[in-house]
Enzyme design. Structure first.
Site, PDB file in Angstrom:
ATOM      1  NE  ARG A 271      -3.757  -2.005   2.524  1.00 56.49           N
ATOM      2  CZ  ARG A 271      -4.558  -2.239   3.531  1.00 56.49           C
ATOM      3  NH1 ARG A 271      -4.451  -1.542   4.642  1.00 56.49           N
ATOM      4  NH2 ARG A 271      -5.482  -3.168   3.451  1.00 56.49           N
TER       5      ARG A 271
ATOM      6  CE  LYS B 145       0.842   7.938  -4.708  1.00 61.32           C
ATOM      7  NZ  LYS B 145       2.305   8.117  -4.848  1.00 61.32           N
ATOM      8  NE  ARG B 146      -8.928   2.266  -3.587  1.00 62.00           N
ATOM      9  CZ  ARG B 146      -9.856   2.251  -4.540  1.00 62.00           C
ATOM     10  NH1 ARG B 146     -10.386   3.363  -4.990  1.00 62.00           N
ATOM     11  NH2 ARG B 146     -10.273   1.128  -5.054  1.00 62.00           N
TER      12      ARG B 146
ATOM     13  CD  GLU C 184      -5.751  -2.240  -8.902  1.00 62.32           C
ATOM     14  OE1 GLU C 184      -6.709  -3.037  -8.844  1.00 62.32           O
ATOM     15  OE2 GLU C 184      -4.762  -2.328  -8.152  1.00 62.32           O
TER      16      GLU C 184
ATOM     17  CD  GLU D  27      -3.620  -6.387 -11.031  1.00 62.15           C
ATOM     18  OE1 GLU D  27      -2.392  -6.284 -11.172  1.00 62.15           O
ATOM     19  OE2 GLU D  27      -4.217  -6.004  -9.996  1.00 62.15           O
TER      20      GLU D  27
ATOM     21  NE  ARG E 261     -11.460   0.191   3.915  1.00 61.59           N
ATOM     22  CZ  ARG E 261     -12.487  -0.407   3.352  1.00 61.59           C
ATOM     23  NH1 ARG E 261     -13.123   0.156   2.357  1.00 61.59           N
ATOM     24  NH2 ARG E 261     -12.883  -1.590   3.763  1.00 61.59           N
ATOM     25  CE  LYS E 262      -6.326  11.355   5.772  1.00 57.75           C
ATOM     26  NZ  LYS E 262      -5.385  12.086   6.625  1.00 57.75           N
TER      27      LYS E 262
END
Length: 164
Positions: free
Chosen positions: A9, A18-19, A65, A68, A89-90
């Site tokens: 992560r 970070k996403r 992403e 996958e 969640r942040k």
């Protein structure tokens, strides 16, 4: 940076995970969007996306992403926006638009966890997402209305004289 059994992560300096994610469209008309089943709640639908790896650019992470999770390849388009989630969640998620050019018959998450994918009209996708993942519905609302998100905080610059 924190390690999970199968991934690392990454966090920005403000502590946000970070996403990256993509709104995957069947065509450039952007009227049908591909959603995938949640790994946690297989009867619920989500926008494909996930955590960025160390040194990975947001666009590259978004493409990886969706490959996958949804088993798709496509043409990466514009950055729709950067969305923050602070409630449970942040997260800080970079959301891109992608036009699908290839659907794989079998893909990583379909084989390993039985993930499904389905095309939705944008209006239907918003309704489906509002129940389980309102921040994901917000991505489509921003796309559809061309406005700012309402639940999360868009990171669009604001003018100095606007209200905080």
């Amino acid at each position: 940076m924190k390690c999970k059994p199968n991934q690392t992560r990454t966090y920005d300096p403000e502590g946000f995970k970070k996403r990256a994610a993509c709104l995957c469209f069947r065509s450039e008309r952007e009227d049908e969007v591909l959603l995938v089943s949640s790994s946690r709640y297989p009867d619920r639908w989500i926008v494909p996306g996930g955590g960025m790896e160390p040194e990975e650019e947001p666009g590259g992470a978004a493409v990886r992403e969706v490959y996958e999770e949804a088993g798709v390849k496509g043409k990466l388009g514009r950055l729709l926006g950067v969305f923050e989630q602070n409630q449970d969640r942040k997260h800080r998620t970079y959301v891109y638009v992608l036009t699908v050019t290839e659907l794989l018959e079998d893909w990583e998450d379909s084989v390993s966890i039985g993930r499904k994918r389905e095309w939705f009209k944008v209006e239907d996708a918003i309704k489906v997402l509002q129940c389980h993942k309102p921040v994901h519905a917000e991505y489509l609302e921003k796309l559809k209305l061309g406005g700012s998100p309402t639940n999360g905080n868009s990171m669009a610059p604001s003018s100095p004289d606007s209200d905080p």
